[in-house]
Design an enzyme around this catalytic site. Sequence first.
Site, short mmCIF file in Angstrom:
data_model
loop_
_atom_site.label_atom_id
_atom_site.label_comp_id
_atom_site.label_asym_id
_atom_site.label_seq_id
_atom_site.Cartn_x
_atom_site.Cartn_y
_atom_site.Cartn_z
N TYR A 77 31.72 30.27 40.88
CA TYR A 77 31.57 29.04 40.11
C TYR A 77 31.40 27.81 40.98
CZ TYR A 77 32.16 31.69 35.92
OH TYR A 77 31.97 32.60 34.92
N SER A 94 30.14 31.57 28.95
CA SER A 94 31.09 32.50 28.31
C SER A 94 32.19 31.70 27.62
CB SER A 94 31.59 33.48 29.38
OG SER A 94 32.68 34.23 28.94
N PHE A 138 27.02 46.09 31.20
CA PHE A 138 28.25 45.62 31.83
C PHE A 138 29.38 45.28 30.86
CE2 PHE A 138 25.92 45.50 35.67
CZ PHE A 138 24.77 44.76 35.50
N GLY A 180 25.61 36.96 33.16
CA GLY A 180 25.76 36.65 34.58
C GLY A 180 24.46 36.51 35.35
#
Lengths: 360, 518
Positions: free
Chosen positions: A132, A198, A245, A329
């Site tokens: 991040y 998210s 995933f 991602g």
Amino acid sequence: MAGSNEVNVNESKRVVPLNTWVLISNFKLAYNLLRRSDGTFNRDLAEYLDRKVPANTIPVGGVLSFDHVDRSTGLLNRVYLRAPESGGQAAAAAPWGFKELEKPLSCTSVVPVIVFFHGGSFTHSSANSAIYDTLCRRLVTFCGAAVVSVNYRRSPEHRYPCAYDDGWAALKWVTSRPWLHSGTENNSKVHVYLAGDSSGGNICHHVAVRAAEAGVEVLGNILLQPMFGGQKRTESEARFDGKYFVTVRDRDWYWRAYLPEGEDRDHPACNPFGPRGRSLDDLVGKFPRSLVVVPGLDLVQDWQLAYVEGLRKSGLDAKLLYLKEATIGFFFLPNNDHFYTLMEEIKSFVSPRCDSLQKA
Amino acid sequence: MGPGKPPPPPRTELDGFLAGAGYKVRSSDLHHVAQRLERLESAMVSSPSHVVSHLTSDTVHYNPADLVSWVDSLLSELTHSYHHPNNSSAPTSSTSSSSHSLPVDLDDLFAIPSAANNWLQPEMPLSQPPQLTVFTTMEEDSGIRLVHALMTCAELVQRGDLHLAGTLVDEMTALLTRINTGCGIGKVAGYFIDALSRRVSGAGSAPASPHETEILYHHFYEASPYLKFAHFTANQAILEAFEGHDCVHVIDFSLMHGLQWPALIQALALRPGGPPILRLTGIGPPSPDGRDTLREIGHRLAELARSVNVRFAFRGVAVSGLEDVKPWMLQVSPNEAVAVNSIMQMHKLLGPDPSPIEPVLSWIRGLNPRIVTLVEQEVNHNQTGFLDRFTEALYYYSTVFDSLEAACPVQPDKALADMYLQREICNIVCCEGAARIERHETLAQWRDRLNRSGFRPLPLGSNAFKQASMLLTLFSAEGYSVEENEGCLTLGWHSRPLIAASAWQASPLSAAIADGDN
């Protein structure tokens, strides 16, 4: 599910570059170890495994960062700024930050300030997690913005509404910093946007609602693969379960860890436009315009698309960026077209031209 | 594959994108890692749940940045458990059972019993009243002016303009009267202004007597978790390194009051299979007044060892500095496992040429130690440029003082702990040449140095991390954090690492010779 593992693994490998696959698979497996079936979480091991990076007031790649801790709450924000261009000997020698914190970001132009909420399904990661920190630095570089990354409290230790409370506190802090102002004399203020991936995207929405209700101006919301859900199972959840995933089971676990005990996924935190949610038509003109980015291979996409619908039905401005072949991602590593598309979209979303258009 | 895609990197290099995410994986290893991840997933899916949960609760994890070895260690742990269901704590080299860790009972952690037995503070409630305003975002106007002035003054000193610097010192002293010097920016600035004043006037800074140093050290130990973390982490690593050895010898580079050793003695006493024979060699300064302080400390430790049935022998080595130690003084015998323990001492050897660090590292290596535990301040205070050094120190000590204020309201520990730090600041700012001993360097720098000197890292694992974290919860102040850094552990305040602990052993001789540079 066990029998189809081979097929699943091969599929996800085909749609992302190998290093991305390694990164996200590593997270997936590590996270599987950390979640316990009784709903508790191995926080010690999680912190041990998480790769963290310190802030750095010395510019790296033209971006510098520093941490601020709010004394009364213990909340940490990491601030990312473009390094000042005026280099001079003295400026280089003196540590950045002491002089400049007195002045606004700019007196001549608008510099957007993005309040960023990292992802991790409310449970994982921190503002100083390497993935991040890197993402925020890239946001500064691509969008010319200042970024403030919020280290909100995580579940299961801190459930709803802690993350929203921390997000709201961070927004208030950011909007009250004189040194985050920009714009000419008549228009000098903090030009603030909310962004998150998210769970961070989910936090953006709820903080924006609070802001709209309190009359605090937020210029835009950027929700990147936002985390929403609901009790009923959707078609995308069935189709993509375990394939790229993410599993429905792990999503359920994170909601159980975040929502108040005993609640189900129709709780408005999870399902803001669901049976227990509400329309936001009373907030038209106050709730910011939204950019919602949906990866085409995200199993939660039906909920993300429903969210966009919900915004539009309330009369709110929502732009949908649907990236057909993107997995969750995709934005961690700049090794695919989706990443660059995303950065371009965000850049134009926060550019002052859009802002002035709205004013007109 | 669009137009913006960068060219693939050379095969032996690290994958740059994964490096940005905190993982070190060679591009050439990507396929291998991917394959192992797939296997690990299959193994996790097909293993019974108690085996998988053992992976998280009992298994010790090491060096997560090295993805290849992390995945491999999990895989071998899983396969082993799967094939040996009754022996789920497999004694492989990468794992160890948690029963070998130090006792968490805090009385055990406490040093030689003394009157000041009260660093165990009751946990304070999480929602504390707002703390003192401290220098972090520099929004207090006088605070900002003071820091400007400090930087300008340091720059003048670097330029050699001592006259103007002196004027600025006077101005800053005046500014100080307008702000609170009991805490926060005022206090830290006060120390730095004082240090600058000494430098400018040529008064310099007299070194503390060993006796004074020991007292200040003890209070610093009480007032903050830094030294406890150092001792605790080093002991954990030493304990693990001593597994299976019946004769062990710890060489402590700075005995002080021997605060580190009771916990190790007690842990060895509780070792499954019984304690080894323990020798401790304590290095310290000569006592001026005819006493033998080293021997007294040794005596007390011996009594403790006797009380827990650990055969123990102590030897004191009195020298003014580590550079005066000769290996023969340590009397290491060939059949014993040696641990060399250096807590905040090595940096003192980094003085100007001829710098003693290389000869010392060389004889340490010559002892063939099972483990070398190294704890150092995580900052570079050894730059040649004065302004750079000054700036680093200002940031660093601001953070340290910040953490002390939050953690330790108890007097007199706090005031004396402050003095301990003030002396470091003075040394860094006022002194040059051989007189400047606080030559702190970062973990990255030490890694480089030790790798070049024929040592290789022994990673500190998730068990040490977990216990260090538990230690921290005893300190009422939220804000301390332990972090894992490629096999080493750091303790910091609010995401700024302040002290780093690492462990090393001698590389095989042939590898060192092949390097060609020592």
